[in-house]
Design a protein around this motif. Structure first.
Motif, short mmCIF file in Angstrom:
data_model
loop_
_atom_site.label_atom_id
_atom_site.label_comp_id
_atom_site.label_asym_id
_atom_site.label_seq_id
_atom_site.Cartn_x
_atom_site.Cartn_y
_atom_site.Cartn_z
N GLN A 220 69.46 59.03 18.28
CA GLN A 220 68.48 58.09 17.75
C GLN A 220 69.12 57.39 16.56
O GLN A 220 69.93 57.98 15.85
CB GLN A 220 67.19 58.78 17.30
N GLN B 98 59.42 55.62 12.65
CA GLN B 98 59.67 55.21 14.03
C GLN B 98 59.23 53.78 14.29
O GLN B 98 59.89 53.04 15.01
CB GLN B 98 58.96 56.19 14.98
N CYS C 185 61.92 64.34 26.41
CA CYS C 185 61.24 63.16 25.87
C CYS C 185 59.76 63.13 26.22
O CYS C 185 58.96 62.52 25.52
CB CYS C 185 61.93 61.90 26.40
N LYS D 139 71.71 62.77 22.78
CA LYS D 139 70.32 62.67 22.33
C LYS D 139 70.25 61.82 21.05
O LYS D 139 69.56 62.14 20.10
CB LYS D 139 69.74 64.06 22.08
N ARG E 287 57.45 65.71 23.61
CA ARG E 287 57.42 65.54 22.16
C ARG E 287 56.00 65.78 21.63
O ARG E 287 55.03 65.47 22.26
CB ARG E 287 57.89 64.14 21.77
N TYR F 143 67.09 52.45 17.93
CA TYR F 143 67.57 52.98 19.21
C TYR F 143 67.01 54.39 19.41
O TYR F 143 67.00 55.21 18.48
CB TYR F 143 69.09 53.04 19.28
N ASP F 144 66.55 54.65 20.64
CA ASP F 144 66.08 55.98 21.02
C ASP F 144 66.56 56.25 22.43
O ASP F 144 66.23 55.50 23.36
CB ASP F 144 64.55 56.04 20.95
N TYR F 145 67.35 57.29 22.60
CA TYR F 145 67.89 57.60 23.93
C TYR F 145 66.79 57.78 24.97
O TYR F 145 67.01 57.57 26.17
CB TYR F 145 68.76 58.86 23.86
N CYS F 146 65.60 58.16 24.53
CA CYS F 146 64.50 58.40 25.46
C CYS F 146 64.04 57.12 26.16
O CYS F 146 63.43 57.18 27.22
CB CYS F 146 63.31 59.02 24.72
N MET G 96 63.17 52.40 13.43
CA MET G 96 63.96 52.86 14.57
C MET G 96 64.50 51.67 15.36
O MET G 96 63.76 50.74 15.69
CB MET G 96 63.15 53.77 15.49
N ARG H 40 62.99 62.53 12.21
CA ARG H 40 63.13 62.96 13.61
C ARG H 40 62.70 64.41 13.72
O ARG H 40 62.91 65.21 12.80
CB ARG H 40 64.59 62.82 14.07
#
Length: 290
Positions: free
Chosen positions: A136, A265, A287, A134, A290, A271-274, A269, A170
């Motif tokens: 970020q 964000q 995801c 997960k 949220r 990178y976001d795994y979502c 940001m 986060r």
């Protein structure tokens, strides 16, 4: 008691004005009160100012780290850190909380080193019931090597807020009602380590650690812990505690914190795994919640 009343009053006013409040009644304490050196690296952990300041040292002979003496379930877990300066590419400074079971829970700050003059990258991650992936990543909006900055987890039964200088970067919400795991029952120790992660940390491992710049040093302050200490008897007191972090005001983000999180964000940001369609054919369920 007067100090507690004053802080509480300030918080009530702040919440009423919509600016929020993260109170802390913990006082500055020496390292040895709450932490121990781990990994047999005593000569790579340097205590200064009577233990009020500590340095972790990484060189070719050893990494270094420390851990809390006690385990905690919910609270406000903080550390002031001045990260490795200059060419720190390949180093990883980790500040995290983790349980000790095979299906462990874990909350991670991982600071990924960089070549001189490049922005520092912060990776956060959450493990719940042994499942992670997960991640970020954000760039920090300041030079974290020039001075101390405060990194914290505000952790209760509703959410975990990752904070940098009280700014939320986060939020991981409790979606157990939807069948998703959340770190709600496993007590965790607090850790910090400094180690060689040049196989992956800087540009995916493209930039290796330059040992001619060793020793690499990260510096720490604020060894107090404002969290619910877990009893070895398995007491559920932490889950039913009336401590400030469990109060309704900290179960969601206020309007100011929401704006701050959106700012991070949108601007920082990377990178976001979502949104990683190469790793996940469909966005992980949390995801969408949220």
């Amino acid at each position: 008691m007067a100090g507690v009343i004053l802080v509480t009053a300030i918080c009530i006013v702040g919440i009423a004005l919509g600016i929020g409040c993260v109170p802390s009644f913990a006082q500055s304490v020496a390292f040895d009160q709450n932490y121990i050196v781990i990994g047999g690296t005593d000569d790579h952990v340097k205590k200064l100012e009577g233990g009020l300041t500590v340095q972790l040292i990484l060189d070719q002979t050893s990494a270094s780290g420390f851990a809390s003496k006690n385990r905690y379930l919910f609270g406000h877990i903080t550390m002031k850190i001045k990260l490795v300066p200059d060419d720190s590419a390949g180093t990883v400074t980790a500040f995290y909380a983790s349980s000790e079971s095979s299906n462990h829970d874990e909350l991670d700050f991982e600071f990924l080193g960089n070549s001189s003059g490049q922005p520092y990258m912060l990776q956060t991650n959450v493990f719940a019931n042994g499942i992670g992936n997960k991640e970020q990543r954000i760039y920090l909006w300041f030079d974290p090597t020039a001075d101390f900055h405060t990194y914290a987890f505000l952790w209760n039964q509703q959410q975990v807020i990752f904070q940098v200088d009280d700014v939320p970067v986060r939020v991981f919400k409790n979606n157990e009602a939807q069948g998703l795991a959340y770190p709600s029952s496993q007590a965790m120790r607090i850790y910090s380590t400094l180690w060689n992660g040049d196989s992956w940390a800087t540009r995916g491992g493209a930039v290796k650690l330059n040992w001619t710049h060793a020793p690499f040093i990260a510096t720490y302050q604020d060894f107090s812990v404002d969290a619910c200490q877990w009893s070895d008897s398995g007491s559920s007191a932490c889950a039913t505690s009336n401590s400030w972090w469990n109060q309704v005001n900290f179960q969601t983000l206020d309007s100011k914190s929401q704006s701050q999180l959106k700012w991070v964000q949108q601007k920082y940001m990377v990178y976001d795994y979502c949104t990683d369609t190469e790793r996940f054919s469909a966005a992980p369920t949390e995801c969408t919640l949220r």
